[in-house]
Design a protein around this motif. Structure first.
Motif, PDB file in Angstrom:
ATOM      1  N   ASP A   1       0.851  -1.192   0.000  1.00 54.58           N
ATOM      2  CA  ASP A   1       0.000   0.000   0.000  1.00 54.58           C
ATOM      3  C   ASP A   1       0.882   1.236   0.000  1.00 54.58           C
TER       4      ASP A   1
ATOM      5  N   LYS B   1      -5.699  -0.456   7.043  1.00 60.19           N
ATOM      6  CA  LYS B   1      -4.853  -0.991   5.962  1.00 60.19           C
ATOM      7  C   LYS B   1      -3.892  -2.052   6.494  1.00 60.19           C
TER       8      LYS B   1
ATOM      9  N   PRO C   1      -8.542   0.697  -3.987  1.00 68.20           N
ATOM     10  CA  PRO C   1      -8.323   2.041  -4.529  1.00 68.20           C
ATOM     11  C   PRO C   1      -8.134   1.993  -6.041  1.00 68.20           C
ATOM     12  N   ARG C   2      -8.809   2.904  -6.721  1.00 63.42           N
ATOM     13  CA  ARG C   2      -8.765   2.936  -8.182  1.00 63.42           C
ATOM     14  C   ARG C   2      -7.326   3.035  -8.694  1.00 63.42           C
ATOM     15  N   GLU C   3      -6.535   3.893  -8.066  1.00 65.79           N
ATOM     16  CA  GLU C   3      -5.160   4.099  -8.510  1.00 65.79           C
ATOM     17  C   GLU C   3      -4.325   2.839  -8.326  1.00 65.79           C
ATOM     18  N   GLU C   4      -4.552   2.122  -7.235  1.00 70.14           N
ATOM     19  CA  GLU C   4      -3.807   0.886  -6.996  1.00 70.14           C
ATOM     20  C   GLU C   4      -4.104  -0.145  -8.075  1.00 70.14           C
TER      21      GLU C   4
ATOM     22  N   GLN D   1     -12.977   6.977  -4.773  1.00 73.41           N
ATOM     23  CA  GLN D   1     -12.051   6.055  -4.099  1.00 73.41           C
ATOM     24  C   GLN D   1     -11.700   4.851  -4.975  1.00 73.41           C
ATOM     25  N   GLY D   2     -12.701   4.053  -5.321  1.00 81.02           N
ATOM     26  CA  GLY D   2     -12.411   2.860  -6.095  1.00 81.02           C
ATOM     27  C   GLY D   2     -13.605   1.939  -6.157  1.00 81.02           C
TER      28      GLY D   2
END
Length: 238
Positions: free
Chosen positions: A102, A116, A181-184, A226-227
């Motif tokens: 993360d 997390k 998470p969308r970015e992850e 967020q995602g």
């Protein structure tokens, strides 16, 4: 409540922030070793035994990325969380390439960090040092997902998934009933966070929703800003 006795190596060069974060984690029953720079942190890692590492990216002497690479050489399965004062796509991509679990941008909600940590340790089986076989099959409501075979089963019907459909569903299963998470997801699967890859992921989410629509208890929810969250009342690892 935290897993009793979970040992964390915290590498943070800001003395005030480091002490505050160490005290906060210890208040929640974690055992924390605080190192003020990367050089002292790698020494502590070699001499101690840890279940998780939280590493600041920007540190004197040895930055967090260099430190992470050295830690991964010593223990490839060690869970890592990166802390950074800036949100740069290039840094996040570098962190995930190294093997980050993360990536958190300062300032952050301390309760989110706790959540997390618990999620990471749950995915790792509660003990990063224990060697466990990789999960390759999931039960999602009425569905059975065979990750390595790229197959989704439902009442005798079998759907063959594409590699990206498989990777995306696998990531959602690893975070079952939790937000991915969308970015992850973009960085882990597409290795790029851009407008075009984001649109591509939306298409794949739509495909997965279509495959999973036969069970009303299974749903992929879009968490605005967020995602995505894969929700299943009866989701288990097999």
């Amino acid at each position: 409540m935290a897993e009793h006795g979970l040992r964390i190596l915290l590498a943070e060069d800001d003395p005030n922030f480091g002490i505050v974060l160490k005290d906060y984690l210890e208040l929640h029953d974690y055992v924390v070793k605080l190192s003020p720079d990367g050089c002292q942190a790698i020494t502590a890692f070699r001499q101690g035994s840890f279940d998780l590492c939280i590493l600041d990216v920007m540190m004197p002497g040895k930055d967090g990325f260099t430190l992470a690479r050295e830690i991964k050489k010593l223990n490839p399965d060690m869970p890592l969380i990166f802390l950074t004062a800036k949100s740069m796509k290039e840094d996040m991509l570098e962190g995930f390439k190294i093997g980050a679990d993360d990536y958190i941008t300062k300032p952050f909600d301390s309760e989110v960090l706790l959540y997390k940590i618990k999620a990471i340790m749950h995915r790792k089986g509660g003990n990063a040092a224990a060697e466990k076989p990789e999960v390759s099959e999931y039960s999602i409501g009425q569905y059975r997902f065979q990750h390595k075979l790229r197959l989704l089963h439902h009442n005798g019907d079998i759907q063959k998934l594409s590699p990206k459909e498989t990777d995306l569903l696998h990531l959602l299963c690893q975070h079952l009933n939790d937000v991915v998470p969308r970015e992850e997801a973009l960085l882990r699967i597409w290795h790029e966070d851009s407008y075009f890859t984001a649109r591509s992921m939306d298409v794949y989410i739509a495909k997965l929703r279509k495959y999973l629509k036969q069970d009303p208890t299974v749903e992929i929810i879009n968490i605005h800003g967020q995602g995505y969250r894969l929700c299943a009342q009866n989701g288990v690892l097999l």
